[in-house]
Design a protein around this motif. Structure first.
Motif, PDB file in Angstrom:
ATOM      1  N   ARG A  54     113.747  10.506 -18.680  1.00 15.90           N
ATOM      2  CA  ARG A  54     112.305  10.678 -18.510  1.00 15.90           C
ATOM      3  C   ARG A  54     111.467   9.619 -19.229  1.00 15.90           C
ATOM      4  N   GLY A  55     112.076   8.560 -19.702  1.00 16.94           N
ATOM      5  CA  GLY A  55     111.304   7.516 -20.358  1.00 16.94           C
ATOM      6  C   GLY A  55     111.156   7.757 -21.851  1.00 16.94           C
ATOM      7  N   PHE A  56     110.489   6.819 -22.518  1.00 19.63           N
ATOM      8  CA  PHE A  56     110.391   6.858 -23.969  1.00 19.63           C
ATOM      9  C   PHE A  56     108.951   7.029 -24.446  1.00 19.63           C
ATOM     10  N   LYS A  57     108.840   7.601 -25.643  1.00 20.80           N
ATOM     11  CA  LYS A  57     107.613   7.492 -26.416  1.00 20.80           C
ATOM     12  C   LYS A  57     107.846   6.378 -27.435  1.00 20.80           C
ATOM     13  N   HIS A  58     106.820   5.585 -27.687  1.00 23.71           N
ATOM     14  CA  HIS A  58     106.981   4.453 -28.592  1.00 23.71           C
ATOM     15  C   HIS A  58     106.353   4.769 -29.941  1.00 23.71           C
ATOM     16  N   ARG A  59     107.115   4.451 -30.992  1.00 24.22           N
ATOM     17  CA  ARG A  59     106.663   4.738 -32.347  1.00 24.22           C
ATOM     18  C   ARG A  59     107.037   3.576 -33.255  1.00 24.22           C
ATOM     19  N   ARG A  60     106.184   3.253 -34.186  1.00 20.94           N
ATOM     20  CA  ARG A  60     106.463   2.175 -35.132  1.00 20.94           C
ATOM     21  C   ARG A  60     106.910   2.771 -36.457  1.00 20.94           C
ATOM     22  N   VAL A  61     108.036   2.275 -36.980  1.00 17.97           N
ATOM     23  CA  VAL A  61     108.525   2.703 -38.285  1.00 17.97           C
ATOM     24  C   VAL A  61     108.433   1.523 -39.243  1.00 17.97           C
ATOM     25  N   TYR A  62     108.335   1.825 -40.533  1.00 19.44           N
ATOM     26  CA  TYR A  62     108.099   0.778 -41.522  1.00 19.44           C
ATOM     27  C   TYR A  62     109.206   0.681 -42.564  1.00 19.44           C
ATOM     28  N   VAL A  63     110.193   1.607 -42.508  1.00 20.54           N
ATOM     29  CA  VAL A  63     111.298   1.598 -43.456  1.00 20.54           C
ATOM     30  C   VAL A  63     112.610   1.619 -42.674  1.00 20.54           C
ATOM     31  N   PRO A  64     113.598   0.724 -42.965  1.00 18.54           N
ATOM     32  CA  PRO A  64     113.566  -0.267 -44.049  1.00 18.54           C
ATOM     33  C   PRO A  64     112.742  -1.510 -43.727  1.00 18.54           C
ATOM     34  N   LYS A  65     112.363  -1.708 -42.449  1.00 20.71           N
ATOM     35  CA  LYS A  65     111.460  -2.795 -42.086  1.00 20.71           C
ATOM     36  C   LYS A  65     110.687  -2.368 -40.852  1.00 20.71           C
ATOM     37  N   VAL A  66     109.654  -3.115 -40.527  1.00 26.27           N
ATOM     38  CA  VAL A  66     108.801  -2.754 -39.395  1.00 26.27           C
ATOM     39  C   VAL A  66     109.573  -2.914 -38.084  1.00 26.27           C
ATOM     40  N   ARG A  67     109.607  -1.823 -37.308  1.00 26.53           N
ATOM     41  CA  ARG A  67     110.300  -1.852 -36.029  1.00 26.53           C
ATOM     42  C   ARG A  67     109.572  -0.949 -35.048  1.00 26.53           C
ATOM     43  N   ASP A  68     109.641  -1.320 -33.774  1.00 22.65           N
ATOM     44  CA  ASP A  68     109.145  -0.460 -32.706  1.00 22.65           C
ATOM     45  C   ASP A  68     110.331   0.329 -32.151  1.00 22.65           C
ATOM     46  N   VAL A  69     110.256   1.641 -32.273  1.00 18.03           N
ATOM     47  CA  VAL A  69     111.361   2.515 -31.871  1.00 18.03           C
ATOM     48  C   VAL A  69     111.002   3.250 -30.590  1.00 18.03           C
ATOM     49  N   GLN A  70     111.944   3.296 -29.663  1.00 17.76           N
ATOM     50  CA  GLN A  70     111.754   4.039 -28.423  1.00 17.76           C
ATOM     51  C   GLN A  70     112.362   5.438 -28.600  1.00 17.76           C
ATOM     52  N   VAL A  71     111.525   6.460 -28.549  1.00 16.72           N
ATOM     53  CA  VAL A  71     111.973   7.839 -28.781  1.00 16.72           C
ATOM     54  C   VAL A  71     112.177   8.534 -27.439  1.00 16.72           C
ATOM     55  N   PRO A  72     113.401   8.979 -27.126  1.00 17.62           N
ATOM     56  CA  PRO A  72     113.653   9.634 -25.840  1.00 17.62           C
ATOM     57  C   PRO A  72     113.128  11.064 -25.804  1.00 17.62           C
ATOM     58  N   ALA A  73     112.974  11.592 -24.604  1.00 19.10           N
ATOM     59  CA  ALA A  73     112.578  12.987 -24.423  1.00 19.10           C
ATOM     60  C   ALA A  73     113.674  13.903 -24.960  1.00 19.10           C
ATOM     61  N   LEU A  74     113.303  15.135 -25.276  1.00 21.66           N
ATOM     62  CA  LEU A  74     114.256  16.075 -25.865  1.00 21.66           C
ATOM     63  C   LEU A  74     115.478  16.282 -24.982  1.00 21.66           C
ATOM     64  N   ARG A  75     115.269  16.462 -23.695  1.00 23.46           N
ATOM     65  CA  ARG A  75     116.411  16.694 -22.792  1.00 23.46           C
ATOM     66  C   ARG A  75     117.315  15.469 -22.747  1.00 23.46           C
ATOM     67  N   ASP A  76     116.741  14.265 -22.893  1.00 25.66           N
ATOM     68  CA  ASP A  76     117.544  13.049 -22.908  1.00 25.66           C
ATOM     69  C   ASP A  76     118.367  12.947 -24.190  1.00 25.66           C
ATOM     70  N   LYS A  77     117.801  13.421 -25.309  1.00 24.67           N
ATOM     71  CA  LYS A  77     118.560  13.458 -26.563  1.00 24.67           C
ATOM     72  C   LYS A  77     119.768  14.377 -26.429  1.00 24.67           C
ATOM     73  N   ILE A  78     119.574  15.499 -25.742  1.00 28.09           N
ATOM     74  CA  ILE A  78     120.673  16.445 -25.542  1.00 28.09           C
ATOM     75  C   ILE A  78     121.794  15.790 -24.737  1.00 28.09           C
ATOM     76  N   VAL A  79     121.425  15.084 -23.674  1.00 28.86           N
ATOM     77  CA  VAL A  79     122.424  14.393 -22.847  1.00 28.86           C
ATOM     78  C   VAL A  79     123.150  13.332 -23.668  1.00 28.86           C
ATOM     79  N   GLN A  80     122.407  12.616 -24.520  1.00 25.84           N
ATOM     80  CA  GLN A  80     123.027  11.601 -25.364  1.00 25.84           C
ATOM     81  C   GLN A  80     124.060  12.221 -26.300  1.00 25.84           C
TER      82      GLN A  80
END
Length: 356
Positions: free
Chosen positions: A51-77
């Motif tokens: 179902r696509g990703f939500k995008h989130r920026r994290v700052y630890v341990p360094k600045v990165r743009d993280v693609q967060v999958p939908a809950l059902r996609d996490k289950i499949v993973q």
């Protein structure tokens, strides 16, 4: 691969171990059985689509743009990785490879390096040089074509292959950081580099943690030759060495620590200067978030406790003790009492003395 409801239910439990109060997880849980049955049907008949990703920026341990999958996609993973991919995709890796592998985390990588440094001292009794490399923007630049070749080579189950490729095709190039399969594939992607270094270059003291790797030697010319060979190979698979790649002398920065040898052969490891500074900023930010009500104090303590355990793997007792005092003082000003007894942190509010 034969999917089952029990697999999906176990994967659901693994997915919601933390932050289960989030609204999307609460909604999914309310209709858990029909949601899992629907997902099982899609996986079984081959109609499953991410179902696509939500995008989130994290700052630890360094600045990165993280693609967060939908809950059902996490289950499949969780289903395909825990029941199939973890074993299949880690089997080809050499013992000197670590990162995101069961039993092969940062402690494993550190132990490998310390053993190599001791062996080096025993055989050479002289200063050492290190070719220290990593890949520029590794996850974001991995080419899909070669990824698909690796999947076709190692993943024999057609259903799992198709699911993996659907997830990969959600990005134009590279791997999504938020996917469980991405960690396994990224580690496997550089397996060829491991064999180049160990077999073609004959590197006796070699180690890799994801895309961060090193070769230790007492021969500068040999390391320069290794550098040229590695650079040529990395470019041939569509990647680029980080411009910070260098040859270090008598020390090595790896997995957040700086390693060195004493004149008696003892291995010392201290936190990298950059890691200390970034952690100091992170602690200050968490304190401000507690003050504004954005962060629960207990979560801050848990985060600090994990970092504390990591730092104490090295020769950092004085540093950790000084930061313990800073954290305790900051929380005390916010109305909390933080104590450390019997290897456990205890957090209480001054007013009620009830554990938070």
């Amino acid at each position: 691969m034969v999917f089952s409801f029990d697999m999906l239910f176990d994967a659901w439990k693994n997915t919601v171990t933390q932050n289960s109060e989030q609204p999307n997880k609460a909604r999914f849980k309310y209709f858990l059985t029909p949601n899992l049955l629907k997902l099982l049907k899609e996986l079984t008949n081959g109609t499953f689509l991410p179902r696509g990703f939500k995008h989130r920026r994290v700052y630890v341990p360094k600045v990165r743009d993280v693609q967060v999958p939908a809950l059902r996609d996490k289950i499949v993973q969780h289903v395909i990785c825990d029941n199939y991919l973890n074993e299949i995709l880690t089997r080809p890796l050499i013992k000197e490879t670590s990162a995101c592998l069961k039993g092969r985390g940062t402690q494993y990588g550190s132990d490998i390096l310390k053993l190599q440094l001791r062996n080096y001292y025993f055989h050479h009794w002289e200063r050492f040089h290190v070719l220290k490399c990593d890949i520029k923007s590794y996850f974001a630049t991995i080419p899909h074509g070669r990824l698909f070749e690796l999947i076709d080579r190692y993943v024999k189950d057609d259903d799992v292959r198709q699911i993996m490729k659907k997830f990969i095709n959600q990005t134009d190039i590279g791997l999504a950081l938020g996917l469980q399969q991405s960690q396994l594939l990224a580690n496997l992607f550089l397996s060829g580099l491991d064999h180049i270094c160990k077999e073609k270059l004959g590197a006796k003291y070699y180690g890799r943690y994801m895309d961060d790797f090193y070769i230790i030697s007492n021969d500068m010319e040999y390391l320069e030759h290794c550098w040229e060979t590695i650079d040529e190979y990395v470019q041939s698979i569509g990647l680029t060495l980080n411009p910070k790649t260098t040859i270090m002398h008598d020390k090595l920065d790896f997995i957040g620590f700086t390693y060195s040898l004493t004149s008696t052969g003892k291995v010392l490891m201290f936190l990298n200067k950059g890691k200390k500074q970034s952690k100091k900023r992170h602690i200050a930010k968490m304190i401000r978030r507690i003050q504004s009500g954005e962060l629960n104090a207990e979560k801050m303590v848990n985060s600090y406790s994990c970092w504390r355990s990591h730092a104490l793997q090295g020769n950092c007792y004085k540093l950790v003790s000084s930061w313990d005092e800073i954290v305790q003082e900051a929380l005390e000003q916010l109305g909390y009492i933080l104590t450390f007894n019997e290897m456990r942190w205890t957090l209480c509010q001054k007013q009620s003395h009830k554990s938070t």
